[in-house]
Design an enzyme around this catalytic site. Structure first.
Site, PDB file in Angstrom:
ATOM      1  N   ARG A  70      -3.107  -5.212  -4.234  1.00 16.46           N
ATOM      2  CA  ARG A  70      -2.116  -4.134  -4.179  1.00 16.46           C
ATOM      3  C   ARG A  70      -1.202  -4.315  -2.970  1.00 16.46           C
ATOM      4  NH1 ARG A  70      -0.414  -0.374  -0.566  1.00 16.46           N
ATOM      5  NH2 ARG A  70      -2.580  -0.040   0.075  1.00 16.46           N
ATOM      6  N   ASP A  71      -1.725  -4.160  -1.766  1.00 15.94           N
ATOM      7  CA  ASP A  71      -0.883  -4.195  -0.564  1.00 15.94           C
ATOM      8  C   ASP A  71      -0.340  -5.603  -0.324  1.00 15.94           C
ATOM      9  OD1 ASP A  71       0.376  -3.029   1.594  1.00 15.94           O
ATOM     10  OD2 ASP A  71      -1.387  -2.928   2.869  1.00 15.94           O
ATOM     11  N   HIS A  95      -7.061   0.230   8.830  1.00 14.99           N
ATOM     12  CA  HIS A  95      -6.221  -0.647   8.014  1.00 14.99           C
ATOM     13  C   HIS A  95      -5.190  -1.273   8.942  1.00 14.99           C
ATOM     14  CE1 HIS A  95      -3.943  -1.370   4.109  1.00 14.99           C
ATOM     15  NE2 HIS A  95      -2.961  -1.478   4.978  1.00 14.99           N
ATOM     16  N   HIS A 152      -2.524  -4.194  10.288  1.00 13.65           N
ATOM     17  CA  HIS A 152      -1.655  -5.334   9.974  1.00 13.65           C
ATOM     18  C   HIS A 152      -1.639  -6.222  11.215  1.00 13.65           C
ATOM     19  CE1 HIS A 152       0.564  -4.160   6.107  1.00 13.65           C
ATOM     20  NE2 HIS A 152      -0.521  -3.419   6.200  1.00 13.65           N
ATOM     21  N   CYS A 158       5.777  -7.265   5.639  1.00 15.31           N
ATOM     22  CA  CYS A 158       7.197  -6.962   5.667  1.00 15.31           C
ATOM     23  C   CYS A 158       8.018  -8.056   4.998  1.00 15.31           C
ATOM     24  CB  CYS A 158       7.571  -6.848   7.125  1.00 15.31           C
ATOM     25  SG  CYS A 158       9.279  -6.522   7.362  1.00 15.31           S
ATOM     26  N   ASN A 185      -1.124  -7.901   6.127  1.00 15.45           N
ATOM     27  CA  ASN A 185      -2.386  -7.254   6.445  1.00 15.45           C
ATOM     28  C   ASN A 185      -3.238  -8.226   7.256  1.00 15.45           C
ATOM     29  OD1 ASN A 185      -2.949  -4.695   4.488  1.00 15.45           O
ATOM     30  ND2 ASN A 185      -1.564  -6.150   3.523  1.00 15.45           N
TER      31      ASN A 185
END
Lengths: 305, 305
Positions: free
Chosen positions: B15-16, B207, B209, B240, B249
């Site tokens: 997903r991310d 979470h 990054h 990004c 991530n």
């Protein structure tokens, strides 16, 4: 223990960063890069290594580099010397400081310099003595302290024994090197707990490689243990020749960025460091691998949109 | 506080990691990748996002992915849902869990979903209520908790207020997101000290990054604060769109590697994760950016020499 207010960064890019480069970077480029670094607020730069050019052809121009750079007042320009022969040349080039090196793993030592640990100690002893007679401070590097590519684990007791010997010789500081980036934060924590209980932390520095991405986490542990001197190479240059980009020194710029964000002073100007980074990546023809340089490039691209 | 014996890793790569990919990864590749991930010992995989495909075209095949993957017993397959419409589709696809999300910064919230924080809360409240009536557990994501790309600093008090509201709604865990990788270890330490004194750490996840390379250092701080659930994306995917490779991530594989080296169990098999990594980098046509994948590639090249 609380974090310190200030940390001393020692830039080793021109030596540890460039020594594995396959293409020879022209002397004038090295000199210009070091001159850039001198303007960034760094107070200590290891500029080259006075080793036999057969071993490290990339630094065959050590004497020329050392004598052609602009020496900025307040900046210490240091060089690595393996033995008396290297020292003589380094003294002739009048570097400010020298550094001697050895390994904490006997297999690594034999493979690297063809000497056992106990054969290396007297060589360094003589070199340190002569350097000090010539009025130079001497730094010591001890490599593979958190793991060896051949032996795996390295005994923390052996690290301590050699550190003690180096300090007894008159080395003012031992830089403990995680040569293959194998140290994990728990291991660094327990090792430093032991070492710092037996050696004053002001005589220790940490030299992390970021092979596994743990260098900044390990730095955090070092800070908490009371160690205030850290080595880095701008843009994460250096490291293992067979794992391009993966195994360099911790990037000075990422290290400085984290410290500044934590309110810890380094005296280094990050944007000036990024300019020095742009210079060397253009000279080498390869983008640097640090997060800081990636963000810097991205911000410039964005400005151009 | 001591480090925990065990940590729960939640893989958010599908997903991310994929949501910002510019080229649409074919459904069958996504499905095959998730099936690979299921075999790696991960117990939680966020497989997609049931958002309007106009917003995130890369995940327009959310329903197909959710219904075509092989569901391995013992693995929780979760999906992001922004609102009731997304929830309905996710329920139809019978995902195991859903996750709702919002931002701790009002400017980021308006730019991201065109709603203020206080306009978002009732939308999530309804979604959480309905999901729970349908028998689904609900996770909450709170983004920009350590910094906002528009506002800079984000108030730790506001983070706490929203976290409380999400937990009151019936979310079982709030994943605190450092969306732009801006948090530094000192900030994470002081924020967590405050948050964990007012919210039970078992209701919090982190979470990170890795935009600035601080994700593993911040993880260390999180572990010391008593937080035992961490999100990651295999190979550091995501982030990004304008800073390729720089802002993803934290890499699940680097995170798992560090934890294992520290003697902390995750249940994840690193070599199996590397195989899943090889699959997705070949499917995307780009090498993954994690240290683990770089070392893995280098070791294979070496074998071939």
């Amino acid at each position: 223990m609380a974090y310190p207010d200030q940390v001393l960064i020692k830039e080793v890019g021109p030596r540890d960063g460039l020594q594995n480069e396959k293409t020879f970077l022209p002397t004038e480029k090295k000199v210009e890069w070091i001159d850039h670094l001198s303007e960034s607020g760094l107070s200590y730069i290891e500029i080259t290594s006075f080793v036999n050019p057969k071993w490290i052809p990339a630094l065959a121009d050590c004497y020329e580099v050392a004598t052609q750079i602009r020496r900025k007042p307040g900046v210490t320009y240091a060089a690595l010397v393996p033995n008396m022969k290297g020292l003589e040349k380094a003294l002739k080039a009048d570097v400010d400081e020298v550094a001697v090196f050895m390994s904490a793993s006997s297999t690594h030592s034999r493979k690297n310099i063809n000497k056992t640990i106990d054969e290396t100690l007297p060589v360094l002893e003589e070199t340190v003595r002569e350097a000090r007679s010539a009025g130079k401070k001497v730094r010591g590097y001890l490599s593979t302290v958190f793991g060896c590519p051949y032996e795996g684990e390295v005994s923390p007791e052996e690290v301590l024994r050699i550190t003690d010997r180096l300090l007894e010789m008159g080395v003012y500081e031992v830089s403990l090197g995680d040569t293959i980036g194998a140290g994990n934060p728990l291991q660094v924590e327990s090792s430093l707990e032991e070492w710092c209980s037996r050696v004053a932390p002001e005589h220790l520095a940490l030299h992390f490689h970021n092979t596994r991405g743990m260098a900044l986490a390990n730095t955090l542990v070092g800070l908490k243990a009371g160690i205030h001197t850290y080595d880095g190479a701008l843009g994460g240059l250096g490291g293992c020749p067979y794992a391009k980009g993966a195994s360099g020194n911790v990037a000075t710029d990422d290290l400085v960025h984290m410290l500044h964000e934590m309110g810890i002073r380094t005296g280094v100007d990050l944007s000036s460091l990024a300019e020095a980074g742009e210079f060397i990546e253009s000279a080498l023809g390869n983008p640097l691998d640090s997060h800081h340089m990636e963000v810097f490039r991205a911000s410039k691209e964005k400005d151009h949109c």
